[in-house]
Scaffold this motif. Structure first.
Motif, PDB file in Angstrom:
ATOM      1  N   GLN A  28       0.558  -1.095   0.116  1.00  0.00           N
ATOM      2  CA  GLN A  28       0.144   0.237   0.092  1.00  0.00           C
ATOM      3  C   GLN A  28       1.012   1.179  -0.073  1.00  0.00           C
ATOM      4  O   GLN A  28       0.544   2.205  -0.772  1.00  0.00           O
ATOM      5  N   ARG A  29       1.988   1.352   0.706  1.00  0.00           N
ATOM      6  CA  ARG A  29       2.797   2.273   0.809  1.00  0.00           C
ATOM      7  C   ARG A  29       3.620   2.625  -0.550  1.00  0.00           C
ATOM      8  O   ARG A  29       3.974   3.728  -0.882  1.00  0.00           O
ATOM      9  N   HIS A  30       4.012   1.449  -1.248  1.00  0.00           N
ATOM     10  CA  HIS A  30       5.145   1.648  -2.310  1.00  0.00           C
ATOM     11  C   HIS A  30       4.681   1.365  -3.552  1.00  0.00           C
ATOM     12  O   HIS A  30       5.156   1.987  -4.446  1.00  0.00           O
ATOM     13  N   ALA A  31       3.346   0.849  -3.725  1.00  0.00           N
ATOM     14  CA  ALA A  31       3.188   0.228  -5.009  1.00  0.00           C
ATOM     15  C   ALA A  31       2.487   1.382  -5.867  1.00  0.00           C
ATOM     16  O   ALA A  31       2.452   1.567  -7.138  1.00  0.00           O
ATOM     17  N   LYS A  32       2.126   2.551  -5.044  1.00  0.00           N
ATOM     18  CA  LYS A  32       1.635   3.749  -5.614  1.00  0.00           C
ATOM     19  C   LYS A  32       0.761   3.433  -6.922  1.00  0.00           C
ATOM     20  O   LYS A  32       0.447   4.291  -7.763  1.00  0.00           O
ATOM     21  N   GLY A  33      -0.442   2.763  -6.434  1.00  0.00           N
ATOM     22  CA  GLY A  33      -1.604   2.499  -7.193  1.00  0.00           C
ATOM     23  C   GLY A  33      -1.254   1.437  -8.513  1.00  0.00           C
ATOM     24  O   GLY A  33      -2.206   1.258  -9.291  1.00  0.00           O
TER      25      GLY A  33
END
Length: 544
Positions: free
Chosen positions: A258-263
């Motif tokens: 959730q923090r790093h995939a950026k959508g």
């Protein structure tokens, strides 16, 4: 090679809502597809083209709901039409399709058979898929004006034409079910699937999804003989689903994505090196497609872990050997490195830790044409049948058709396919030397024993060298994003091309003292700056 595997968890009956009936074509447009015809639409060798055309015409009419026309292409039109109309009665089938495969001759010149695949969407539940075969016989005369001309060939009518298990003593029934099972973590504690949608999706539970099944029943007694298709996963009456999930690692994985995939679409799997038990699986979007287990991606340079193992085991290369890393190397097509980098006079160690594609391509003659395929299966279990407890794609390393495909395979491109499950397993095998079949759902609350692929252990010197190369990738190479983590962390980055001009998929695989982990992020430029921060945060949160 690789294939999709359905979960092997045994399921009991105990259904709450019954919809009686046997199989009616209900309105809508039905479609038929073709597969396996030779170029130009001719029949394959050994089958009369007219027989294949008759089979396709029959399936086309059946799919379109023109049952009288379909029945007219059989040797028993009245009986065939009645059976076709009754087949889907009560099964809520919507817009089915049929795929004709290659026909083969039988019984001399007077018989043929055409296998076909059926896809029957069942309203509100899912898709029932199965295979059957159309037997055809040559007849004199016959109906005129049919799709195959003044018909010589006709479908030899029998109940098994529709489905191989349909007989004069057995038929099908649809049941719709209520309830969902309790899900337990590896310690036997309740796991709230609503809080972990990726787990719920993989197990086919929760989320308010409707559940049901197509059952084979006795026509007279209605006794259940078997379940032909199940929708929505196991039910509450079957008892709890016992998983191998560690909630601490699972939460860390979900938060890191959730923090790093950026959508962006992404998938992650973490498993225990000691036994292959999956302690976390996560996807973005959460609860969407289970790309962690079912994705079919080119693994990119993470495949170099396996390629290097094959080269090292054969004695074809050593870490200090000079294997030049030019910008370009042409083998049927031009291969290059990320951002067309080069390392003149590089050693194999430098090629590995800086992920030089052209160096690996230059070593293509060191391995036989099918050697990478066989090695991947023999030592890493890839291409054999896995049984994780849920549906999974278990990887594919096909034998290359030419030197260009072989070159691409050496650094994880071409026709190779994998996902985070496969590459986490490969990383665990490289770190320990022993393949352990990945497991997510325990049978009867206990780990399985004696099932799964048959593999050999990697030679100890190969394992030591691989660990050294992967450790150097963290300290001196492309995976420095993990360099501040405690302990001996090893890793390999990967950047897999999807199209010539489009964005890549970013990969990173890593291990620490207990876990092996793999992550893919779609639409990324590099594995180190897309998947790298995800894996860093998971290992940091679970260290110690």
């Amino acid at each position: 090679m690789g294939s999709y595997r359905a979960g092997s968890r045994r399921r009991r009956t105990g259904l709450t809502v019954l919809v009686a009936g046997a199989l009616v074509v209900g309105g809508g447009t039905w479609a038929v597809a073709e597969w396996g015809a030779d170029e130009g639409g001719s029949a394959p060798r050994g089958a009369d083209p007219q027989a294949l055309r008759t089979a396709r015409a029959f399936l086309g009419h059946w799919a379109a709901g023109d049952l009288a026309k379909a029945a007219a292409l059989t040797d028993a039109p009245d009986r065939a039409e009645t059976t076709l109309r009754n087949f889907t009665l009560g099964l809520d089938v919507e817009r089915p399709s049929f795929t004709a495969e290659r026909g083969t001759a039988r019984d001399g010149d007077d018989g043929a058979s055409v296998p076909f695949a059926a896809t029957l969407p069942v309203g509100g539940l899912g898709t029932w898929q199965y295979r059957s075969t159309l037997p055809l016989v040559r007849q004199d005369g016959g109906a005129t004006g049919a799709a195959d001309g003044p018909g010589t060939w006709r479908v030899k009518w029998e109940l098994g034409v529709i489905h191989p298990k349909l007989t004069d003593r057995a038929k099908f029934r649809l049941v719709r079910e209520d309830g969902a099972p309790q899900v337990l973590d590896r310690e036997g504690r309740r796991l709230a699937t609503a809080a972990h949608p990726s787990i719920a999706q993989a197990l086919g539970v929760g989320g308010g999804k409707p559940r049901g099944a197509v059952q084979l029943i006795d026509r007279r007694t209605e006794e259940v003989r078997g379940t032909e298709a199940r929708f929505g996963g196991p039910g509450a009456e079957e008892g709890p689903v016992r998983t191998t999930i560690d909630p601490r690692v699972q939460r860390a994985a979900e938060q890191a994505l959730q923090r790093h995939a950026k959508g962006r679409n992404a998938g992650l799997v973490a498993l225990r090196i000691a036994d292959g038990e999956v302690v976390a699986l996560a996807n973005t979007p959460a609860g969407g497609f289970n790309r962690a287990f079912l994705g079919t991606y080119a693994p990119g340079s993470t495949m170099k872990v396996i390629t290097s193992a094959a080269l090292l085991a054969k004695g074809a290369v050593r870490p200090d050997d000079v294997v030049d890393c030019p910008k370009y190397l042409t083998v049927g097509k031009q291969f290059h490195n990320v951002e067309t980098s080069e390392i003149p006079g590089a050693t194999f160690r430098e090629d590995f830790i800086h992920s030089c594609n052209t160096a690996f391509v230059s070593l293509r003659d060191k391995l036989g044409d099918r050697e990478l395929t066989d090695f991947s299966s023999t030592y890493f279990g890839i291409g054999q049948e896995w049984s994780t407890g849920v549906a999974s794609f278990d990887g594919e390393v096909p034998v290359p058709s030419d030197q260009t495909e072989k070159s691409a395979a050496l650094f994880g491109q071409g026709k190779l396919r994998a996902n985070p499950l496969v590459m986490a397993s490969a990383t665990a095998t490289a770190a320990s030397g022993t393949f352990h079949q990945p497991l997510l759902v325990r049978e009867g609350g206990k780990p399985r024993k004696g099932s799964g692929p048959t593999t050999k252990e990697l030679p100890p010197d190969v394992v030591r060298t691989l660990r050294g190369l992967m450790r150097d990738t963290v300290t001196d190479g492309t995976a420095k994003v993990l360099a501040d983590l405690p302990g001996e962390v090893g890793a390999k980055t990967g950047t897999a091309e999807v199209t010539e001009e489009g964005p890549n998929n970013g990969w990173l695989v890593a291990y620490d003292d207990t876990l092996a982990i793999a992550c893919v992020v779609e639409g990324a430029q590099h594995g180190s700056d897309s998947a790298g921060p995800v894996i860093h945060d998971v290992l940091a949160a679970t260290a110690g």
